[in-house]
Structure formats: C-alpha cells, structure tokens
Write an enzyme that holds these catalytic residues in place. Structure first.
Site, short mmCIF file in Angstrom:
data_model
loop_
_atom_site.label_atom_id
_atom_site.label_comp_id
_atom_site.label_asym_id
_atom_site.label_seq_id
_atom_site.Cartn_x
_atom_site.Cartn_y
_atom_site.Cartn_z
N CYS A 158 0.38 -0.94 -0.22
CA CYS A 158 0.08 0.47 -0.49
C CYS A 158 1.25 1.01 0.27
CB CYS A 158 -0.76 0.12 1.19
SG CYS A 158 -2.18 -1.19 1.34
N ALA A 159 1.20 1.91 -1.12
CA ALA A 159 2.39 2.38 -1.42
C ALA A 159 2.29 4.48 -1.66
CB ALA A 159 3.77 1.95 -2.29
N PRO A 161 1.26 7.95 -0.62
CA PRO A 161 2.10 8.39 -2.61
C PRO A 161 3.30 8.09 -2.40
CG PRO A 161 1.85 9.49 0.02
CD PRO A 161 1.58 8.64 0.42
N GLY A 162 4.17 7.18 -1.21
CA GLY A 162 5.25 7.34 -1.89
C GLY A 162 6.66 7.13 -1.18
N SER A 163 6.71 8.36 0.13
CA SER A 163 7.95 7.98 1.24
C SER A 163 8.22 7.45 1.98
CB SER A 163 6.98 9.57 1.95
OG SER A 163 6.29 8.88 3.06
N ASP A 216 -5.63 -4.42 -6.03
CA ASP A 216 -6.10 -3.75 -4.43
C ASP A 216 -5.18 -5.26 -3.67
OD1 ASP A 216 -7.72 -4.90 -2.53
OD2 ASP A 216 -9.35 -5.12 -3.57
N ASP A 242 1.13 -1.54 4.93
CA ASP A 242 1.67 -0.71 5.81
C ASP A 242 -0.27 0.02 4.76
OD1 ASP A 242 1.89 1.86 7.80
OD2 ASP A 242 2.34 2.99 5.48
N CYS A 295 -0.58 3.58 11.11
CA CYS A 295 -0.40 4.65 12.15
C CYS A 295 -1.87 5.10 13.21
CB CYS A 295 -0.08 6.57 11.18
SG CYS A 295 -1.38 6.47 10.05
#
Length: 749
Positions: A158-159, A161-163, A216, A242, A295
């Site tokens: 679940c990448a 926005p990519g940080s 998905d 994540d 989070c």
C-alpha cells in the site's frame, strides 16, 4: 485523511493547500477518544495527561538527509557547519531558537528534528535561508544510504504517496558503483490516481529497480519469473504492509481526526487489514520478513490483526524482536489484553458477549485469544507502539513477522482419478500453488476445489482481472540488433557489457522519443507477467531523442535522471571538470568554452558537438571541495557548453560545491552569482524531465485529435508546523502545458 476543505493559498504562481488557517475552529477534544484509550491502558499509568497534551501540540519539523552515501555526507556537513551553527544562538521575537537535534535511533545522524515552524522560519533572514534549503533539497534528486541487502526483492503493498517506498529504493542504492542492484522494489496501490503520485516520488530517485503497479493489495496477483530456464513463482524477501488505517496516531498533523474519530472506523477496517496482511505473508519467501504497520494506536487494527495472522499461520509465522535494530527508539511493547467498544460506548470483553445483531460489525478476530498458552506463544509484546509524548512524534504501530514455513493453506492437490475423494487426497506442501495462490480471486480454502468432467481436481475458473484508470502505454523492450544501438554505441563508445536487452521504450510504432532502462530482474518480471498485472511505470530515462543531434552522429542525448545508471558504460564524450568549472556551468546558462579552467577547456576543444558527460572527481587532498563524484549531463556547442540539469538539482549541486543559493521574498537572487533563469534548466531538459514527457505525449495526443489532458503531480511542504522532508503533501492536477518565457502554466481541473 484530513486533506479536504482546506483554504488554498497562492505561492509563486501555483496553488497549494495550506494547513493552518482552516483549523482555527476545530477544538482538540474528543471525550470518546479519551475514554476509550483510558480504558485500554495503552499509555503507562500516570502519563495519560502528558500523552493528551502531546496529541494537541503540533509536530516538530523533521528532516531526513537523502543522497548516495558520499552525497549524504556532503549535505550533512553543510547542514552542521553552516545552517545549524547559524541558528543555534538565534532569537526571534524574544524566543531562543533550539538548534536541530539528530534522532537518536536513526542511523548516521541522517535524520534531525527541531521545534521550528515555517512561521518562525520566515521571521528571520537566516531562518528563511534554512527554510529554502530544506524545500530545495527536498525536491532534488538523490539517494540515501542505510544497511540493506541489495539482492532483496521487496514488495510495498500500500505504497502511495511513496515516502516509505522512496526509503526502500534508497536502501538498494547505497553504492554509486553498482548501477543495477540485483534487488528491486515493486510498489503497489489500489488507487489509480494515487499511483501517479507514487510515480512522481519514485522518479525523483532515478532508479532502474522500481516498478509501480495498480492492484487491490488484498488480492494482488502472484507473479512469475524465469529461473534457470524454468518459470518459478516470485516470492519476496521483504514486504512492507503499511495498511489503510483510522489514523488516530496522526492527530497532531491531521487535525480533523479530532472531530471525526470514532471506534467504528477501526471496526470497519479490521477485516480489510487482515486480508491485506494474509495476502502479504502468502507472497513472502520462507525466511523473509514482513513489516506490518499502521499510524493507529487502536489494538483492533494492531495486535488483533497480528494475533489473527499468527493463529491462521499455525506456527508458520512468528514475531521478531526488532528492538535491537533501532537502538534509542522509545516504544511501548504490544499489549495482550484489550476490549472492543462500539461507537455508542458499549464494551465487549469476549466474542461470546456480542449480540447476534452486531455480528456483522464485530468479528471474533477483534478479540485477544482466550487460550492463555496460545496467547503467550504469540509473544505479542514484541510488537512496538510508539506514543507521541515519549519522543515528540506521531503515534505508530509496528510489528515484524518472520516466515518460518509455508502457510498451512498453501497446498497443491495432485490430479485425481475418478472415484477418489478430494478431501482424503494426499497433499504436497508446495508453497504458492494453492487455489488462492495461483488466482487471488479464489478464497484460500481447499473445499472450493471442483471435480471437472475430465476427472481432475482444479480450482474454480479464474476471474478476468479488472483494470481501472488510464490505459498505459506499452513497455516494449528493444532487441540487441535494434538499429537504434549502432550510432548510439559508436557515439558514446559504450562498453561491451552494456545491457541492451534492459532498454525499453513506450511505443510499438513510430520514432522512439525516449529510451528507458530497467534492471535485469525487473525485465524478467515484466516479460513474464504482462497479462497478470497493471504496470503504471517502471525504468529510468537514459536517452531522449534530439533531432539536432543527428547531424553530429547521434539522435539521442543523455538524460540527467539516468546519468548515474548509464555512466558506468560510457567511455567517450566525458569532460572532466573542476569545482570551479561546476560553479560556472551551474550558475551560467550558456558559458563560452573559455570560461572553463585550462584543463577542461583543452578537453572540450577536442570534443565534437553534441551530448556529453560533465564529470567531477574528488581530490582527497582538497578537503574544502566535495569528496564525492558528480556526473552532469551537458551539451558541447560550437563555442559554448551547457549543463542540462533541472533547477532544483542545480541548487543541490551548487550547495555541495559551496555556493549558497538564496532568493529573497521578491524572488531575486542575492548570492552574488550569475542569475539562473527560472526556466533555463527546464528548457534544457524540455520543460523539466517529467514535463518533457508530458509535453511530448500531449503533442502526440493533439496529433490524434485529443486534448493533452494528463495527470501530473506537484508536491509542497505539508504544513506550517510540519516540514518533514520525506512526507510531502501531494496535489494531483490535470494540466495543460503551455510555454511562456520561463514557466509552466498548470491549470487545475
């Protein structure tokens, strides 16, 4: 979460969404939240008030230094010797500024935090310079170093926005002398539009070892690759899981969580989180590790998911003790007892207490195991919950799972003759070939096997993969005898080991406008899974067509984003330059050859016109000069020479060679150097690297009678109180590209 209904603010001709003004009415109170976490006792006794006070405070500014190992050291040296020293004794409005401090648990002092907000940063000229430094370095293209194994195959489920994806890529590229690590990162996200944000983050890192896909995560397809002439299942050495979560650990940043928080968010996400985690461990190699993270502070999303996963695994998974990996990180161990609460405040301690009317909202896996022996064997205390008040952070949950054996449902049923019963059939423990493993649309239960008319036990027929969003251009690999290669190879004198088969383009027909390169391993994955996955982007651009170059013997010029990938194979067209030459080339738009030092000038006179590599090699005796190599793309003209480097990357390299680049509030340069026109580097690269591609794709669309309405991502600092350079707030815009004197015009749709 928390990105809607924020007032827009204008910054240098672009719109960005501010964070401060829109939240003045939000009261940072939620009685249900306080009641819930008081009852669960996740906060040590006597610390709850401190915990709540920290949740109401804005996050400190946090920065992470990226770069190749040597580049990162140069930037760290600049920070410590210049910017940090200048602010440590500074006072703003009578308030003494605290000097930034390194995060004790982050390796090699490459992460720092400070109590500075952007409002404070702008009240002092010295702090404003520091702020501009942070923004500029955020947008420059670098890679980071950390301990890693470059052969690892990594999946980020679940990448966007990519940080975090960016950090995974950085781990593969600590050594500048290895252009193609054997490992790779496959970054996935279910949201098609957010995948383009992910592409933007990945493109900043210029890696040939990243692939962005759109699926998905709970049913991401099994991939295959050729190994020793056989097609094998691809298992990952490391997986980052994540998962989507309620995000109550982000209240310090996403302030609207205060008014929206309810326990129903966690109850609704719990099932999805388990499905994603299950799919992750199915694709994990035996001996591999999967990091499950949220989070959220809620055990329904944290320990309950881990406990369900461990119970399903029947010993195939175990929790690893990761405390030694990050010494200095303060965290609370995972809990082993928790209750479930409805949004109305009704509590349940056990599944047996739940009314049937609530069985659709509350599931058995939300409760801790009732068997004390089984619960103890799970070692849930090895989970790590990071509380905001312990080290002035957000709230997080992390668990590291190690796969010790194939998952119990991974079985292959042999072909059965008529009269044999599938339920009684012997099984082979062959990882990855269960009905669900081969086809993610099939549930992971052997009783779904069907007996076909040919008397063979097989899974139900696979469902056709549904694709959403834009139809991507194809990924077309060139052959070794492609007519493109001879002039390119001759012009740049490419070494015999140049991997021609790893070069691809994005069109089957017509002239190839750009050439990209991927690693050998990603090429293997692409060729064997084109029908199984939706690839959004892969590869790093190494050459772009330049029709003016044909008269000099080569129609393709070098692209800055692929220079570190390509340079190990280039043996000609290299101009060695000094530190002073770097300064001249990056501060003057089109300097005459005579502006270079004598050595570089003599070399340049021997080179014909066309694309070149400008290479700086460090001198160990000159400790005032950068102690890391720098490669820049350039163009040798008739009487002049020019660096083809995007503006923010120019600023990055200028700082490395000791030139302070700073614009005042009117946008004027006051560093004493020659002005770099705002759009000069973008013009050199064709409206910057990303815009170059969009512009040319737009031209093709216009030729076909359609609008050049494309997706493009722009990143800005998240908030006045959050300058964290690795987690920028992205804005997705549909843009029309137009050339003006020195800028791109972005029209938000």
């Amino acid at each position: 979460m928390g990105r809607k209904n924020r007032p827009r603010q204008r910054s240098r001709g672009l719109f960005w969404q501010g964070w401060g003004a829109g939240y003045s009415e939000i009261i940072k109170e939620n009685k249900l939240f306080e009641h819930y976490y008081t009852e669960l006792k996740i906060v040590p006794e006597g610390e709850f008030e401190e915990f709540m006070q920290a949740m109401r405070e804005p996050l400190p500014a946090t920065m992470r230094i990226t770069g190749y190992k040597s580049h990162a050291k140069e930037i760290l040296h600049t920070l410590k010797e210049k910017y940090f020293k200048e602010v440590q004794d500074l006072e703003v409005d009578g308030q003494k500024i605290e000097a930034p401090q390194p995060l004790s648990w982050y390796p090699d002092e490459l992460a720092w935090h400070t109590n500075l907000s952007r409002k404070i940063l702008r009240k002092s000229p010295l702090l404003e310079k520091f702020h501009q430094f942070l923004v500029s370095e955020t947008e420059s293209v670098n890679k980071n170093q950390w301990n890693f194994v470059p052969q690892h195959k990594i999946l980020d489920m679940c990448a966007a926005p990519g940080s975090k994806t960016a950090q995974l890529i950085e781990m593969l590229h600590s050594d500048m002398d290895i252009p193609f690590p054997e490992g790779f990162v496959i970054a996935n996200d279910v949201d098609n539009k957010r995948c383009y944000l992910l592409v933007h983050q990945a493109k900043r890192l210029n890696s040939p070892c990243i692939m962005v896909v759109n699926h998905d995560a709970s049913s991401i397809p099994r991939l295959y690759f050729d190994q020793d002439g056989k097609k094998d299942i691809l298992f990952y050495d490391r997986i980052l899981c994540d998962v989507p979560c309620s995000g109550d650990g982000t209240m310090r940043k996403n302030i609207d969580v205060w008014k929206k928080w309810t326990t129903s968010n966690s109850l609704q996400l719990h099932g999805l989180q388990i499905r994603i985690a299950v799919r992750g461990v199915e694709q994990l190699a035996v001996g591999g590790r999967m990091v499950y993270s949220t989070c959220s502070l809620n055990p329904i999303e944290d320990e309950a998911v881990i406990a369900a996963l461990l119970e399903k695994s029947e010993g195939a998974l175990e929790l690893a003790d990761a405390s030694a990996d990050l010494p200095g990180l303060k965290y609370m161990p995972g809990i082993t007892s928790w209750k479930v609460m409805t949004k109305e405040g009704q509590w349940f301690s056990d599944w047996s207490e739940v009314l049937k009317s609530r069985h659709t909202q509350i599931r058995p896996t939300m409760f801790p195991p009732t068997d004390p022996e089984k619960l103890a064997s799970m070692k849930l205390e090895r989970c790590m919950r990071i509380l905001p008040h312990h080290q002035n952070t957000g709230g997080f949950f992390v668990a590291v799972l190690v796969k010790k054996a194939p998952m119990p449902w991974n079985r292959r049923y042999p072909k059965l003759q008529m009269g044999e019963c599938p339920a009684d059939a012997p099984v082979e423990a062959v990882e990855g070939e269960s009905p669900a493993e081969g086809n993610p649309s099939v549930p992971d239960t052997p009783d779904l096997l069907e007996v076909k008319k040919d008397d063979v036990c097989v899974p139900p027929p696979p469902k056709k993969m549904k694709l959403f969003g834009f139809k991507e251009d194809p990924f077309v690999f060139l052959t070794e005898d492609d007519p493109i290669f001879p002039p390119v190879q001759a012009f740049y004198d490419l070494s015999p080991d140049f991997p021609k088969l790893n070069v691809l383009t994005r069109t089957h027909e017509g002239k190839k406008r750009h050439l990209y390169m991927v690693s050998k391993e990603l090429r293997n994955v692409l060729l064997n899974n084109s029908e199984r996955m939706k690839v959004i982007n892969t590869g790093v651009k190494i050459w772009s067509r330049n029709t003016d170059g044909e008269q000099f013997g080569c129609a393709f010029r070098l692209a800055q984003e692929g220079v570190y990938t390509l340079c190990p194979y280039i043996r000609a067209r290299i101009l060695n330059i000094s530190v002073e030459d770097v300064k001249v080339l990056l501060t003057q738009e089109n300097p005459f050859l005579s502006k270079l030092g004598d050595d570089a000038h003599n070399q340049a006179k021997k080179l014909g016109m066309g694309s070149i590599v400008l290479r700086y090699l460090p001198d160990p005796k000159d400790l005032n000069a950068p102690q890391c190599p720098i490669d820049l793309c350039g163009w040798r003209g008739k009487t002049s020479i020019r660096a083809f480097v995007p503006r923010n990357e120019r600023l990055h390299y200028l700082r490395m060679v000791g030139v302070e680049v700073f614009r005042d509030k009117q946008g004027k340069r006051n560093d004493g150097s020659t002005e770099i026109p705002e759009g000069s580097a973008e013009d050199a690269e064709g409206l910057s690297q990303e815009a170059d591609l969009l512009e040319q794709e737009g031209e093709e669309m216009e030729q076909n009678g359609s609008e050049s309405n494309l997706f493009f991502s722009v990143e800005f600092i998240q908030s006045d109180d959050d300058l964290e350079t690795t987690k920028l707030f992205p804005i997705l815009c549909a843009i029309y590209i137009s050339r003006s004197a020195n800028r791109l015009t972005l029209t938000k749709k």
